[in-house]
Design an enzyme around this catalytic site. Structure first.
Site, PDB file in Angstrom:
ATOM      1  N   GLY A 145       0.796  -1.216   0.000  1.00  0.00           N
ATOM      2  CA  GLY A 145       0.000   0.000   0.000  1.00  0.00           C
ATOM      3  C   GLY A 145       0.829   1.267   0.000  1.00  0.00           C
ATOM      4  O   GLY A 145       0.292   2.370  -0.089  1.00  0.00           O
ATOM      5  N   GLY A 146       2.159   1.150   0.081  1.00  0.00           N
ATOM      6  CA  GLY A 146       3.032   2.323   0.109  1.00  0.00           C
ATOM      7  C   GLY A 146       3.181   2.965  -1.258  1.00  0.00           C
ATOM      8  O   GLY A 146       2.652   2.467  -2.258  1.00  0.00           O
ATOM      9  N   HIS A 169       0.644  -3.594   6.504  1.00  0.00           N
ATOM     10  CA  HIS A 169       0.043  -3.501   7.838  1.00  0.00           C
ATOM     11  C   HIS A 169      -0.917  -2.321   7.952  1.00  0.00           C
ATOM     12  O   HIS A 169      -1.648  -2.222   8.928  1.00  0.00           O
ATOM     13  CB  HIS A 169       1.129  -3.407   8.920  1.00  0.00           C
ATOM     14  CG  HIS A 169       1.778  -2.068   9.013  1.00  0.00           C
ATOM     15  ND1 HIS A 169       2.812  -1.689   8.200  1.00  0.00           N
ATOM     16  CD2 HIS A 169       1.538  -0.998   9.823  1.00  0.00           C
ATOM     17  CE1 HIS A 169       3.187  -0.462   8.504  1.00  0.00           C
ATOM     18  NE2 HIS A 169       2.425  -0.009   9.481  1.00  0.00           N
ATOM     19  N   LYS A 278      21.391   5.203   0.892  1.00  0.00           N
ATOM     20  CA  LYS A 278      21.876   5.519   2.242  1.00  0.00           C
ATOM     21  C   LYS A 278      22.481   4.300   2.929  1.00  0.00           C
ATOM     22  O   LYS A 278      23.044   4.405   4.025  1.00  0.00           O
ATOM     23  CB  LYS A 278      20.752   6.125   3.080  1.00  0.00           C
ATOM     24  CG  LYS A 278      20.286   7.482   2.550  1.00  0.00           C
ATOM     25  CD  LYS A 278      19.111   8.023   3.322  1.00  0.00           C
ATOM     26  CE  LYS A 278      18.669   9.370   2.742  1.00  0.00           C
ATOM     27  NZ  LYS A 278      18.224   9.305   1.347  1.00  0.00           N
ATOM     28  N   VAL A 316      13.401   9.316  -4.618  1.00  0.00           N
ATOM     29  CA  VAL A 316      12.295   9.005  -5.525  1.00  0.00           C
ATOM     30  C   VAL A 316      11.226  10.089  -5.408  1.00  0.00           C
ATOM     31  O   VAL A 316      10.628  10.269  -4.348  1.00  0.00           O
ATOM     32  CB  VAL A 316      11.696   7.616  -5.220  1.00  0.00           C
ATOM     33  CG1 VAL A 316      10.569   7.303  -6.193  1.00  0.00           C
ATOM     34  CG2 VAL A 316      12.778   6.547  -5.298  1.00  0.00           C
TER      35      VAL A 316
END
Length: 366
Positions: A145-146, A169, A278, A316
């Protein structure tokens, strides 16, 4: 309509065929001199982009639609600037990475976004190989869902998997992407009976689960038996993870370990983890946690001999961890815009570009 190519022609045709949308095509502008003084769907090509200000005044134009999905950001910026000087609204159709199926429609016309202004020449990815890998397979996406995970789900759905499992989640985000995909047209799938391509809908399975709970993750994998896994679930806000190191470790490190172990237990063939630049010589909790997660995936690849890989992103555009959201909010509030250092350089990619990179990695890993 800026651009008298195939995309512009489709937009003009839709305007002609759908008078109720309230858009009347006045004409095209195109920098290709060979297209000047011709008519497309009975709409004339009136000149080049340099003529936009004069044409706006002459024809009382209220809106310019930029219909050039492959145009670089430099060209888009110039057209937008001309429209601003002429006092006319500029809108745009999406770029090539967002038009994987090649279709263009009036419904896709939207406001010009930052990603459009930074648009690069399209990166050539082997979409055919990606489709061949995914088509007819069971695919699971963690963090479905991200911002990255949901775009992954959209592009996977177009490739015609046998089943797409959306694991996350956050119930609201999974609810949203599940409903979106249910209402869209999937790709072709292989009929298990005949072995031929068919247009039947793949199975779409939403699952609410937290990757930090090993037993729950293992149960999901045992029940769904995925063949390909894209692991996008992670905490990625650097300052926030500095203040909450335990969450970064339990989610990014232990969560990845749980997903990898569950994948190995059910013999998942292809596994792609989404990491970050990173993780290179990490100087933050978030970066260090993602580096450890990479090593977990790397060890699994060495021990199993399977295609388990990690892909590192830069910044992004539009993702929930992108600095662009902070910059836009600061600009809207009148500044100041805060930067790490005056000489700081950031390397941007759009969400569709990033997702194509991830999907390409699944093929390279093979």
């Amino acid at each position: 309509i800026m651009g008298a190519g195939d995309a512009g022609a489709m937009i003009a045709r839709e305007m002609r065929n759908n008078a109720h949308v309230g858009l009347e095509p006045v004409g095209f502008v195109d920098d290709d001199l060979g297209k000047h003084d011709v008519r497309i769907h009975n709409v004339p090509v009136l000149g080049s982009r340099q003529d936009i200000p004069a044409l706006v005044r002459e024809y009382k134009v209220q809106q310019v639609i930029i219909a050039m999905p492959s145009a670089p950001g430099k060209v888009v910026r110039e057209v937008v600037q001309m429209c601003e000087q002429a006092g006319v609204q500029a809108r745009i159709i999406p770029g090539i990475p967002e038009l994987l199926d090649g279709r263009v429609s009036l419904q896709q016309v939207r406001e010009v976004e930052i990603a459009d202004l930074l648009r690069r020449e399209p990166v050539q990815t082997d979409i055919g190989a990606v489709r061949a890998l995914i088509r007819g397979r069971r695919v699971l996406v963690t963090g479905g869902g991200g911002s990255i995970g949901s775009e992954l789900c959209r592009q996977i759905w177009r490739c015609g998997p046998a089943e797409l499992i959306l694991l996350g989640h956050g119930e609201n985000s999974i609810f949203d992407i599940h409903n979106e995909l249910r209402g869209s047209e999937p790709g072709m799938v292989i009929s298990p009976e005949s072995g031929a391509w068919s247009a039947q809908s793949p199975v779409l399975t939403p699952i609410i689960a937290d990757v930090r709970f090993a037993e729950r993750v293992r149960t999901v994998f045992e029940e769904t038996r995925p063949e390909i896994v894209f692991h996008a679930a992670a905490h990625k806000h650097v300052p926030l993870m500095e203040m909450n190191p335990a969450e970064a470790i339990t989610n990014n490190v232990l969560g990845t370990r749980n997903v990898v172990e569950a994948a190995l237990a059910v013999d998942v063939e292809h596994f792609v983890m989404i990491s970050t630049d990173k993780a290179v010589n990490p100087t933050s909790i978030m970066g260090a946690s993602k580096r450890v997660a990479e090593l977990i995936v790397h060890r699994a690849a060495q021990q199993s001999g399977k295609a388990y890989v990690a892909v590192r992103f830069g910044n992004v555009l539009g993702s929930r961890g992108s600095v662009i959201h902070t910059f836009r909010r600061q600009i809207a509030q009148g500044g100041p815009v805060t930067v790490t250092d005056p000489e700081m350089k950031r390397f941007f990619m759009t969400i569709p570009e990033a997702v194509q990179l991830v999907m390409q990695a699944s093929v390279l890993g093979a």
